[in-house]
Scaffold this active site. Sequence first.
Site, PDB file in Angstrom:
ATOM      1  CD  GLU A 101      47.668 -74.691  64.835  1.00 40.70           C
ATOM      2  OE1 GLU A 101      47.552 -73.960  65.846  1.00 40.70           O
ATOM      3  OE2 GLU A 101      48.744 -74.861  64.239  1.00 40.70           O
ATOM      4  CD1 TRP A 108      52.392 -80.681  64.570  1.00 37.96           C
ATOM      5  CD2 TRP A 108      51.069 -82.240  63.679  1.00 37.96           C
ATOM      6  NE1 TRP A 108      51.748 -80.115  63.493  1.00 37.96           N
ATOM      7  CE2 TRP A 108      50.939 -81.052  62.917  1.00 37.96           C
ATOM      8  CE3 TRP A 108      50.323 -83.359  63.293  1.00 37.96           C
ATOM      9  CZ2 TRP A 108      50.101 -80.949  61.806  1.00 37.96           C
ATOM     10  CZ3 TRP A 108      49.490 -83.260  62.182  1.00 37.96           C
ATOM     11  CH2 TRP A 108      49.383 -82.065  61.457  1.00 37.96           C
ATOM     12  CG  ASP A 131      55.662 -77.991  62.906  1.00 41.75           C
ATOM     13  OD1 ASP A 131      55.221 -78.509  61.872  1.00 41.75           O
ATOM     14  OD2 ASP A 131      55.729 -76.770  63.059  1.00 41.75           O
TER      15      ASP A 131
HETATM   16  C1  2M8 Z   1      52.626 -75.510  61.708  1.00 42.39           C
HETATM   17  O1  2M8 Z   1      53.962 -75.178  61.394  1.00 42.39           O
HETATM   18  C2  2M8 Z   1      54.499 -73.843  61.472  1.00 42.39           C
HETATM   19  C3  2M8 Z   1      55.863 -73.863  60.813  1.00 42.39           C
HETATM   20  O2  2M8 Z   1      55.696 -74.212  59.479  1.00 42.39           O
HETATM   21  C4  2M8 Z   1      54.667 -73.326  62.869  1.00 42.39           C
HETATM   22  O3  2M8 Z   1      54.486 -74.060  63.839  1.00 42.39           O
HETATM   23  O4  2M8 Z   1      55.004 -72.125  63.002  1.00 42.39           O
HETATM   24  C5  2M8 Z   1      52.395 -76.952  61.246  1.00 42.39           C
HETATM   25  O5  2M8 Z   1      51.202 -77.466  61.790  1.00 42.39           O
HETATM   26  C6  2M8 Z   1      52.350 -76.996  59.727  1.00 42.39           C
HETATM   27  O6  2M8 Z   1      52.056 -78.288  59.275  1.00 42.39           O
HETATM   28  C7  2M8 Z   1      51.318 -76.008  59.183  1.00 42.39           C
HETATM   29  O7  2M8 Z   1      51.365 -75.991  57.783  1.00 42.39           O
HETATM   30  C8  2M8 Z   1      51.588 -74.595  59.723  1.00 42.39           C
HETATM   31  C9  2M8 Z   1      50.494 -73.581  59.351  1.00 42.39           C
HETATM   32  O8  2M8 Z   1      49.217 -74.079  59.688  1.00 42.39           O
HETATM   33  O9  2M8 Z   1      51.684 -74.616  61.155  1.00 42.39           O
END
Ligand code: 2M8
Length: 444
Positions: free
Chosen positions: A408, A365, A171
């Site tokens: 996370e 990130w 992201d």
């Molecule tokens: C994060 O992304 C989502 C959108 O897809 C968010 O921030 O709402 C990212 O870390 C992505 O890579 C990951 O798959 C997702 C769910 O863990 O969260």
Amino acid sequence: MDSMRDRAAAVLHGNDAGTWTKASPHLYPHQWSWDSAFIAIGWAHLDVRRAMTELEQLFAAQWSTGMVPHLVFRAGPDHPYFPGPEWWDTAVSPAAPPPPLKTTGICQPPVHALALRRIWQLTPPARQPEIRARVQALYPRVVSWHRYLATGRDPEASGLVTTYHPWEGTDNSPRWDRTLERIKVAKPGPYTRLDTSEVPDPSERPSNWDYDRFLWLVEQLRKYRYDDVQIYRHHRFLVKDVFFSAVFVAANAALFELADVAGASDADRADLAGWLDRGRAGLARRFDAKSGRCIDYDVRTGEQIRVRTFAGFAPLFARTADGGELAAQLRLLDSADFCGNPRLRWRLLPSTSPAEPAFQPQDYWRGPVWPVINWLLWQSLTELGSSVRAEQMRRDSLAQLGAGQFNEYYEPFTGEPLGSPQQSWTAAVVLDWLDGRDEPGGEA
Ligand code: 2M8
């Protein structure tokens, strides 16, 4: 107190919705693509049938182009998530799966073949007839997903995958900053974020500036009806992502290894071998000997994206680094720019180098350590024969996670847990790191 293995298993059970698993209990209540692949690896340590179901459910939402969507909206109205299906409105595309399935219109790194191979490796003999049949049924769908990446996402046949959106994996990585900065006017329709209230401190999440651009880019993709040809012609965010491409190389190798188990056709085997060779050559061309890293580039402007992030280790993630690249990458990995930085709590790979001006130790990130990325690296190092370094990484990762809640991501200098707790993919990789043992290094 329960063992680490029991606690990790409890996270998966707690997030289990029966046939799919929430990425996390509150922040991410739906089924995410690459999360599901990691989650299937976790399930494989508890129940290989449940692990197969996870992948089968995800692939049930595959688009007719072969694309596996980044998110399948599966939770009911009690679990709000923004942006929801209305924002994506994928019904504009004839390739989207029919109702009641609802998905987004982009994708994420193809970890699925790695999961399928791990499930097969962990299948006990008594379950092999059933799991083999299920692998055989799913395999052509995974090949078609790879075919989509090798064609729709690489019309230049460069061996590198083009990403359309920062949500296609990492992201708010500073890798995307320049491309996003070029979008001067990003005024998406009115919206209200829900994510920032789900974490203790909103600065652990992407900024509103990022979200304006993320949502505006979705509006653009929707305008192109999610059609790859239109997107390639008009879209403002087209980036050759070396990390995504490296995962694709590793995934093609995994699928190729499963060809006999799956009874793959000669044509599929030939395609896989071709994509594998092309991917290796593509990454080799992106390797910059001076910095020892692989470099992304912006397809629209041709600009090299030189910011130092975990993605530079693409030759390791692809598991194909040749002698020279391997030595250079291992040196860089433990240099002060990455795991050898003296301020780090653990010798783990941060998402962005602490030496980068864009580095932010708590911001998603842009600096924190992500267990899933370190799991991918650990597997790569193991496969590449760097087993001593791989084992250190496994032990440091488990120590970092400690008695905590399987967050996370983690602050690299303090080891503080950040983002969502009970994150499914974190618990899943812990189950694989423990591999049946209760604690690091302990016996089964
Ligand atoms: C994060 O992304 C989502 C959108 O897809 C968010 O921030 O709402 C990212 O870390 C992505 O890579 C990951 O798959 C997702 C769910 O863990 O969260």
